[in-house]
Design an enzyme around this catalytic site. Structure first.
Site, PDB file in Angstrom:
ATOM      1  N   LYS A 120      -5.936   6.826  -3.349  1.00 60.49           N
ATOM      2  CA  LYS A 120      -4.941   7.794  -3.822  1.00 60.49           C
ATOM      3  C   LYS A 120      -5.629   8.960  -4.521  1.00 60.49           C
ATOM      4  O   LYS A 120      -6.723   8.802  -5.048  1.00 60.49           O
ATOM      5  CB  LYS A 120      -4.002   7.111  -4.831  1.00 60.49           C
ATOM      6  CG  LYS A 120      -3.034   6.110  -4.233  1.00 60.49           C
ATOM      7  CD  LYS A 120      -2.161   5.508  -5.330  1.00 60.49           C
ATOM      8  CE  LYS A 120      -1.173   4.505  -4.752  1.00 60.49           C
ATOM      9  NZ  LYS A 120      -0.200   5.104  -3.828  1.00 60.49           N
TER      10      LYS A 120
ATOM     11  N   ARG B 220       3.625  -4.313   1.104  1.00 64.57           N
ATOM     12  CA  ARG B 220       4.275  -5.054   2.191  1.00 64.57           C
ATOM     13  C   ARG B 220       3.377  -6.185   2.698  1.00 64.57           C
ATOM     14  O   ARG B 220       3.869  -7.196   3.199  1.00 64.57           O
ATOM     15  CB  ARG B 220       4.668  -4.074   3.310  1.00 64.57           C
ATOM     16  CG  ARG B 220       3.522  -3.375   3.968  1.00 64.57           C
ATOM     17  CD  ARG B 220       3.953  -2.114   4.722  1.00 64.57           C
ATOM     18  NE  ARG B 220       4.254  -0.987   3.829  1.00 64.57           N
ATOM     19  CZ  ARG B 220       4.641   0.220   4.249  1.00 64.57           C
ATOM     20  NH1 ARG B 220       4.791   0.461   5.533  1.00 64.57           N
ATOM     21  NH2 ARG B 220       4.875   1.184   3.380  1.00 64.57           N
TER      22      ARG B 220
HETATM   23  N1  BES Z   1       2.861   1.570  -4.913  1.00 63.15           N
HETATM   24  C1  BES Z   1       3.001   2.548  -3.900  1.00 63.15           C
HETATM   25  C2  BES Z   1       4.395   3.169  -3.880  1.00 63.15           C
HETATM   26  C3  BES Z   1       4.761   3.977  -5.085  1.00 63.15           C
HETATM   27  C4  BES Z   1       4.472   5.313  -5.147  1.00 63.15           C
HETATM   28  C5  BES Z   1       5.426   3.384  -6.135  1.00 63.15           C
HETATM   29  C6  BES Z   1       4.834   6.053  -6.251  1.00 63.15           C
HETATM   30  C7  BES Z   1       5.786   4.122  -7.239  1.00 63.15           C
HETATM   31  C8  BES Z   1       5.493   5.458  -7.292  1.00 63.15           C
HETATM   32  C9  BES Z   1       2.739   1.927  -2.529  1.00 63.15           C
HETATM   33  O1  BES Z   1       1.823   0.898  -2.508  1.00 63.15           O
HETATM   34  C10 BES Z   1       2.179   3.007  -1.668  1.00 63.15           C
HETATM   35  O2  BES Z   1       1.110   3.463  -1.942  1.00 63.15           O
HETATM   36  N2  BES Z   1       2.936   3.407  -0.659  1.00 63.15           N
HETATM   37  C11 BES Z   1       2.545   4.436   0.210  1.00 63.15           C
HETATM   38  C12 BES Z   1       2.857   4.010   1.613  1.00 63.15           C
HETATM   39  C13 BES Z   1       2.240   4.866   2.675  1.00 63.15           C
HETATM   40  C14 BES Z   1       0.746   4.694   2.680  1.00 63.15           C
HETATM   41  C15 BES Z   1       2.844   4.476   4.012  1.00 63.15           C
HETATM   42  C16 BES Z   1       3.311   5.689  -0.177  1.00 63.15           C
HETATM   43  O3  BES Z   1       4.459   5.572  -0.605  1.00 63.15           O
HETATM   44  O4  BES Z   1       2.748   6.767  -0.072  1.00 63.15           O
HETATM   45 MN    MN Z   2      -0.186   1.580  -2.293  1.00 66.54          MN
END
Ligand code: BES
Ligand code: MN
Ligand code: ZN
Length: 493
Positions: free
Chosen positions: A270, A344
């Site tokens: 990230k 997931r």
């Molecule tokens: N934990 C994150 C989702 C999230 C983002 C929760 C912001 C709370 C605040 C999750 O694991 C994630 O990174 N999801 C990605 C999925 C993508 C790679 C398909 C996302 O939401 O960008």
């Molecule tokens: Mn994630």
């Protein structure tokens, strides 16, 4: 950890800020009516010049009018007194807390004479939820700048009856507070092992708690979950909590939570900005834990299972790579296109394990699963996805009663092709369109046809500002109230 002390009493405390409720149109509550007549007239005149008309939720501190025995007086507007039910009273009381917490008074006494025990009890809950603070890392100087309020008293006609009415709410409070504490903790303090240790201690409240480590999960074939944790120095854990308050042999209700104690994204790392928020990527698991505490605390007449997958998503030399293929416990193979879509993967194995071992009536998973959920709903609603209309409707009704906003989302089969893989059974991302929905469709592959719902609480697990008086800034504990209500409304006795 509520910071002031709270008590129920038949009379206001000494040297207190006395708060009384006034309906619109100068309709006095029983507490207001206890004020001396000349004093009350004086107060009403002052309120009139201030333009205070008793609108619900407005609090006015009127200082110390002549003849007042208390240290100060606050008037709380109630709107139409006839529609002031227990839920509205909770919000009113929580709003009062915020209005006076830094007023300089050390003691607050809210006079709820004339209100029924259940209404007074819920006011008591509101005051405590509003007073939640996570201040364990503050030094003395910061603690001293804390709210001036040290004791809060709810004055009621029958403290014993109110105490009795409060008993189940105390259990709910304990669950919410525990969840908020877990979510607030930084990831250097709360990681899978330390988290599991805290859960093991819950055997003290009557839960059966089992902790599975990597070796056990390997034996079970939980390679989807284990792949997420393999880039971390912290060992992954799966914690199973059981509450058996129902009949012997009755199928349990089951809750499953995403407990990513920190989500760097892994190799699909990230951006730096805002990454600190990912300490609360275990908010779904915290809601499951909080629910189990609430159920045990109020001795709910139900059999319940809570399962949390605890992992840290880190990018070390052993980390899983984009393109890796893992075989989940169910036997389904998954192409891991993006290591940041890790929740997931954790839930895939936790859900499969749950239905396989416990054959529950239904499973509900909670997860801070997708940023796309925040894009879709904003920060005031959690999304609900379900393969079962009755379960979805019950969650909707329970969340409404509980005062937590949820909104049902579709699970269209035609989007399944977005998660098809060229090399494995499925892949772990479905592209930008409908990102929260394809995440839910992914989870659905691991429920084996059982009645199931998924709550994406990415929008609501944390709040940067206080939106509801009983939910202060920070960790919300979102989900505990809805699940506790769901069980109370439909699955007990
Ligand atoms: N934990 C994150 C989702 C999230 C983002 C929760 C912001 C709370 C605040 C999750 O694991 C994630 O990174 N999801 C990605 C999925 C993508 C790679 C398909 C996302 O939401 O960008
Ligand atoms: Mn994630
Ligand atoms: Zn995550």
């Amino acid at each position: 950890m509520p910071s002031p002390d709270y008590r129920l009493a038949a009379a206001p405390a000494e040297h207190t800020l006395l708060a009384v409720i006034l309906g619109e149109g100068e309709t006095p509550s029983a507490g207001f009516a206890k004020l001396d007549k000349a004093l009350a007239d004086d107060v009403l005149a002052q309120l009139a010049t201030l333009g205070f008309k008793g609108a619900r939720g407005k609090t006015q501190i009127v200082g110390r009018p002549a003849g007042l025995t208390a240290a100060g007086l606050a008037v709380v507007g109630a709107g139409d007194l006839k529609t002031l039910d227990a839920a509205a009273m909770e919000t009113l009381a929580a709003g009062l807390y915020h209005a006076v917490k830094a007023s300089g008074f050390a003691s607050l006494s809210l006079d709820l004479s004339g209100f029924a025990p259940d209404v007074a009890a819920q006011a008591y809950l509101g005051l405590q939820l509003a007073g939640y603070r996570f201040d364990k890392y503050f030094g003395q100087a910061k603690l001293d700048k804390a709210p001036t309020l040290k004791t809060v008293t709810v004055v009621c006609d029958d403290p014993a009856a109110t105490e009795a009415a409060f008993a189940p709410l105390a259990a709910l409070r304990d669950g919410i507070m525990f969840a908020r504490d877990l979510v607030s903790e930084p990831a250097n303090v709360l990681y899978p092992q330390s988290y599991a240790d805290r859960l093991k201690a819950l055997e003290g409240v009557g839960l059966k708690v089992e902790v599975l480590g990597v070796a056990e999960m390997q034996k079970l074939g939980m390679n989807a979950l284990l792949g997420v944790g393999q880039g971390s120095a912290r060992e992954s854990k799966l914690v199973v909590m059981q509450w058996t308050g129902g009949k012997d042999g009755d199928a349990p209700v089951a809750f499953v939570g995403k407990g990513v104690t920190f989500d760097t994204g892994g190799i699909s790392i990230k951006p730096a900005e805002g990454m600190e928020d990912m300490k609360w990527d275990m908010g779904g698991s915290a809601a499951v834990v909080g629910t189990m505490i609430a159920l045990a605390g109020r001795k709910a007449k139900v059999n319940a299972v809570g399962i949390v997958g605890l992992v840290e998503n880190m990018p070390d030399g052993n980390a899983q790579r984009p393109g890796d293929v893992v075989k989940a416990m169910s036997g389904t193979t998954i192409e891991v296109i993006n290591t940041d879509a890790e929740g997931r993967l954790v839930l895939a194995d936790a859900l499969w394990y749950c239905q396989d071992r416990f054959k529950p009536q239904f499973m509900i998973d909670l997860a801070t699963l997708t940023g796309a959920m925040i894009i879709a709903l904003g920060t005031d609603y959690a999304g609900v996805f379900s393969n079962n209309d009755q379960l979805a409707e019950r969650i909707g009704a329970a969340s409404k009663t509980a005062g937590e906003n949820t909104w049902r989302m579709p699970l269209p089969a035609q989007y399944e092709k977005q998660i098809d893989s060229k090399i494995a059974d499925i892949r772990n991302i479905g592209g930008r369109p409908a990102g929260s929905i394809t995440a839910a469709l992914f989870l659905q592959r691991f429920v084996n046809g059982l009645a199931w719902a998924h709550m994406d609480i990415a929008p609501t697990a944390w709040t940067n500002e206080q939106r509801i008086p009983s939910v202060p800034e920070g960790a919300t504990g979102f989900g505990v109230r809805t699940l506790n209500q769901l069980v109370a409304s439909y699955y007990e006795g």
